[in-house]
Design a protein around this motif. Sequence first.
Motif, PDB file in Angstrom:
ATOM      1  N   ILE A 124       0.829  -1.208   0.000  1.00 45.36           N
ATOM      2  CA  ILE A 124       0.000   0.000   0.000  1.00 45.36           C
ATOM      3  C   ILE A 124       0.866   1.262   0.000  1.00 45.36           C
ATOM      4  O   ILE A 124       0.621   2.165  -0.806  1.00 45.36           O
ATOM      5  CB  ILE A 124      -1.054  -0.034   1.120  1.00 45.36           C
ATOM      6  N   PRO A 125       1.909   1.363   0.840  1.00 46.11           N
ATOM      7  CA  PRO A 125       2.788   2.539   0.710  1.00 46.11           C
ATOM      8  C   PRO A 125       3.461   2.616  -0.667  1.00 46.11           C
ATOM      9  O   PRO A 125       3.644   3.700  -1.217  1.00 46.11           O
ATOM     10  CB  PRO A 125       3.820   2.336   1.822  1.00 46.11           C
ATOM     11  N   LEU A 126       3.814   1.468  -1.225  1.00 39.53           N
ATOM     12  CA  LEU A 126       4.409   1.449  -2.566  1.00 39.53           C
ATOM     13  C   LEU A 126       3.411   1.953  -3.606  1.00 39.53           C
ATOM     14  O   LEU A 126       3.803   2.572  -4.601  1.00 39.53           O
ATOM     15  CB  LEU A 126       4.889   0.030  -2.910  1.00 39.53           C
ATOM     16  N   THR A 127       2.124   1.732  -3.368  1.00 39.32           N
ATOM     17  CA  THR A 127       1.095   2.251  -4.266  1.00 39.32           C
ATOM     18  C   THR A 127       1.163   3.773  -4.326  1.00 39.32           C
ATOM     19  O   THR A 127       1.073   4.359  -5.411  1.00 39.32           O
ATOM     20  CB  THR A 127      -0.315   1.819  -3.795  1.00 39.32           C
ATOM     21  N   PHE A 128       1.328   4.404  -3.191  1.00 38.71           N
ATOM     22  CA  PHE A 128       1.399   5.866  -3.170  1.00 38.71           C
ATOM     23  C   PHE A 128       2.662   6.373  -3.870  1.00 38.71           C
ATOM     24  O   PHE A 128       2.624   7.399  -4.551  1.00 38.71           O
ATOM     25  CB  PHE A 128       1.290   6.392  -1.742  1.00 38.71           C
ATOM     26  N   ALA A 129       3.761   5.666  -3.730  1.00 35.37           N
ATOM     27  CA  ALA A 129       4.980   6.045  -4.449  1.00 35.37           C
ATOM     28  C   ALA A 129       4.782   5.890  -5.953  1.00 35.37           C
ATOM     29  O   ALA A 129       5.204   6.752  -6.738  1.00 35.37           O
ATOM     30  CB  ALA A 129       6.151   5.181  -3.968  1.00 35.37           C
ATOM     31  N   THR A 130       4.127   4.815  -6.353  1.00 36.95           N
ATOM     32  CA  THR A 130       3.850   4.584  -7.765  1.00 36.95           C
ATOM     33  C   THR A 130       2.908   5.659  -8.311  1.00 36.95           C
ATOM     34  O   THR A 130       3.117   6.176  -9.405  1.00 36.95           O
ATOM     35  CB  THR A 130       3.234   3.182  -7.969  1.00 36.95           C
ATOM     36  N   ARG A 131       1.882   6.015  -7.536  1.00 34.07           N
ATOM     37  CA  ARG A 131       0.966   7.095  -7.951  1.00 34.07           C
ATOM     38  C   ARG A 131       1.714   8.409  -8.128  1.00 34.07           C
ATOM     39  O   ARG A 131       1.449   9.161  -9.056  1.00 34.07           O
ATOM     40  CB  ARG A 131      -0.152   7.270  -6.916  1.00 34.07           C
ATOM     41  N   TRP A 132       2.661   8.671  -7.250  1.00 29.50           N
ATOM     42  CA  TRP A 132       3.440   9.901  -7.347  1.00 29.50           C
ATOM     43  C   TRP A 132       4.216   9.934  -8.670  1.00 29.50           C
ATOM     44  O   TRP A 132       4.232  10.950  -9.367  1.00 29.50           O
ATOM     45  CB  TRP A 132       4.394  10.007  -6.157  1.00 29.50           C
TER      46      TRP A 132
END
Length: 144
Positions: A124-132
Amino acid sequence: MRIVYTVAAIMGVVWSGIVLAIMGARGVEWYSLSWYLAGGIAGMTAGKFTVWSRIRTDGEERFWPGLATFYVGMVTFWGSWVIVERSAICIRHGGWSDSNLQDHLGLIIWFVVYGTLVWGVLLIPLTFATRWVVWRVYLRYADY
């Protein structure tokens, strides 16, 4: 927009590698086209959802759309994986085959739950990095 979806697809393929590593994949599993094809499809879908959700909030990142991106990507990944695997089985058998169909469909639900409870801490934190990353590429290359 092609560059945005290309980057998102590449990130989806990288995510496939991460998922394989987390699941403890061995040997042949690393070379299965279905993992990477599903990753590319999920990456494009999650990338499209990222751009859509960020446009709706005037570019602001919000928690709930970010979390939703995780689920959009995960469900798309496993759904795509099942379709690719089923297609390969049917091609090998020269027609429709019910072989492992119930198991394959059950994997989607199992991985959505398992992926959230266990892998979600990392993914889930990696999702936010990917979205960024996807959003930055969109801002740089999108046609307004």
